[in-house]
Design a protein around this motif. Structure first.
Motif, mmCIF file in Angstrom:
data_model
loop_
_atom_site.group_PDB
_atom_site.id
_atom_site.type_symbol
_atom_site.label_atom_id
_atom_site.label_comp_id
_atom_site.label_asym_id
_atom_site.label_seq_id
_atom_site.Cartn_x
_atom_site.Cartn_y
_atom_site.Cartn_z
ATOM 1 N N GLY A 193 5.162 -3.286 -0.795
ATOM 2 C CA GLY A 193 5.447 -1.857 -0.881
ATOM 3 C C GLY A 193 5.074 -1.128 0.395
ATOM 4 O O GLY A 193 3.994 -1.343 0.946
ATOM 5 N N ASN A 194 5.976 -0.266 0.905
ATOM 6 C CA ASN A 194 5.678 0.579 2.058
ATOM 7 C C ASN A 194 4.700 1.676 1.659
ATOM 8 O O ASN A 194 4.605 2.069 0.490
ATOM 9 N N ARG A 195 3.989 2.220 2.651
ATOM 10 C CA ARG A 195 3.035 3.293 2.404
ATOM 11 C C ARG A 195 3.374 4.521 3.279
ATOM 12 O O ARG A 195 3.977 5.460 2.828
ATOM 13 N N ALA A 246 0.892 -5.793 0.459
ATOM 14 C CA ALA A 246 1.623 -6.945 -0.050
ATOM 15 C C ALA A 246 0.653 -7.931 -0.696
ATOM 16 O O ALA A 246 -0.526 -7.985 -0.339
ATOM 17 N N SER A 247 1.158 -8.700 -1.633
ATOM 18 C CA SER A 247 0.346 -9.729 -2.272
ATOM 19 C C SER A 247 1.198 -10.958 -2.530
ATOM 20 O O SER A 247 2.430 -10.872 -2.634
ATOM 21 N N SER A 248 0.543 -12.102 -2.603
ATOM 22 C CA SER A 248 1.224 -13.367 -2.876
ATOM 23 C C SER A 248 0.301 -14.213 -3.740
ATOM 24 O O SER A 248 -0.880 -14.381 -3.433
ATOM 25 N N ARG A 258 -4.149 -10.495 -1.358
ATOM 26 C CA ARG A 258 -3.513 -9.203 -1.126
ATOM 27 C C ARG A 258 -4.046 -8.628 0.179
ATOM 28 O O ARG A 258 -5.230 -8.778 0.487
ATOM 29 N N ASP A 259 -3.173 -7.965 0.932
ATOM 30 C CA ASP A 259 -3.599 -7.421 2.211
ATOM 31 C C ASP A 259 -2.816 -6.147 2.515
ATOM 32 O O ASP A 259 -1.722 -5.920 1.995
ATOM 33 N N GLU A 260 -3.405 -5.320 3.359
ATOM 34 C CA GLU A 260 -2.751 -4.135 3.897
ATOM 35 C C GLU A 260 -2.477 -4.401 5.369
ATOM 36 O O GLU A 260 -3.322 -4.946 6.077
ATOM 37 N N ALA A 286 6.828 -8.408 12.210
ATOM 38 C CA ALA A 286 6.598 -8.632 10.793
ATOM 39 C C ALA A 286 5.160 -8.305 10.414
ATOM 40 O O ALA A 286 4.261 -8.284 11.251
ATOM 41 N N MET A 287 4.963 -8.039 9.138
ATOM 42 C CA MET A 287 3.616 -7.933 8.590
ATOM 43 C C MET A 287 3.188 -9.338 8.189
ATOM 44 O O MET A 287 3.849 -9.987 7.367
#
Length: 244
Positions: free
Chosen positions: A119-121, A154-156, A169-171, A203-204
């Motif tokens: 998700g974008n912030r 994002a999370s995986s 999960r990371d920002e 990329a993130m």
């Protein structure tokens, strides 16, 4: 939605190079622009351990909603042309795009089946604009190009047959370049309509390294390294209200 965007593009394109009656006065403007977009997010996950490495990629598409505040300047440049630039801040409404990623590889180094979301912030960027004005029709048409830096979350998650369950999960921050076309209706209450394409620049991504045996105190004990990457692209429609 794709058919609607294609129809709008066909309507706007001829205006960009329409004959010019006269140029408007140079103007600063400030504009608030709700944005509806269709985003395609690509997630790549890789696992590396002593037995080797494997990776897999999955994509998902979903809607996005954001609010943009633009401050810019558009003026006569040369002859009948207009040129200018703008600074833009965007806030994405809470939303999540995600899906599942299939298992790949064999043995301890295999990537297990899992799920992910993105998700974008907050986005901050700048655009360059070049266009022309048709005062007879009270329209200003232009093309634009720019870049925006988005903070995102994002999370995986995955369950591995030998290493168990992993969830991270990371920002982070990712870059996206933007190209598009637009029309401003030059009436008392000015309305700006833009059709945009978004593409990923940087990329993130992030990496996580953990010991295979969490209870081991051996500094040379075997480890697992998870690498995650998220990129995005898509189309957007902005309708702006403000001055200029």
């Amino acid at each position: 939605m794709s058919r609607f965007l294609a129809t709008l593009s066909a309507a706007i394109c001829p205006c960009v190079f329409a004959p010019v009656a006269s140029l408007a006065q140079p103007a600063f403007y400030i504009r608030l622009s709700p944005e509806l977009s269709l985003l395609r997010i690509e997630h790549t996950k890789a696992l590396t351990d002593s037995s080797g490495s494997s990776s897999n990629t999955a994509t998902a598409t979903g809607p996005g909603v954001a609010m943009n505040l633009s401050v810019g300047y558009l003026a006569a440049a040369s002859g009948s042309w207009l040129a200018g630039g703008e600074f833009q801040v965007g806030i994405s409404l809470p939303q999540s795009i995600g899906g599942s990623i299939p298992a790949t590889g064999r043995g301890p180094g295999a990537v297990g089946h899992g799920t992910w979301d993105f998700g974008n912030r907050l986005g901050v960027g700048a655009n360059l604009l070049v266009g022309r004005e048709t005062t007879r029709r009270k329209l200003r048409s232009y093309i634009l190009a720019g870049v925006k830096r988005w903070t995102a979350g994002a999370s995986s998650r995955a369950t591995h047959s030998e290493h168990g369950e992993f969830s991270y999960r990371d920002e982070g921050v990712r870059s996206q370049w933007t190209a598009g076309i637009g029309v401003t209706v030059l009436r008392e209450r000015r309305v700006d309509i833009r059709l945009l394409y978004f593409g990923s620049g940087a990329a993130m991504d992030w990496s996580v390294t953990t010991p295979v045996d969490p209870d081991s105190e051996d500094p040379n004990a075997p480890t697992l390294t998870w690498d995650y990457s998220f990129t995005g692209s898509g189309f957007g429609l902005q309708i702006g209200f403000g001055t200029g």
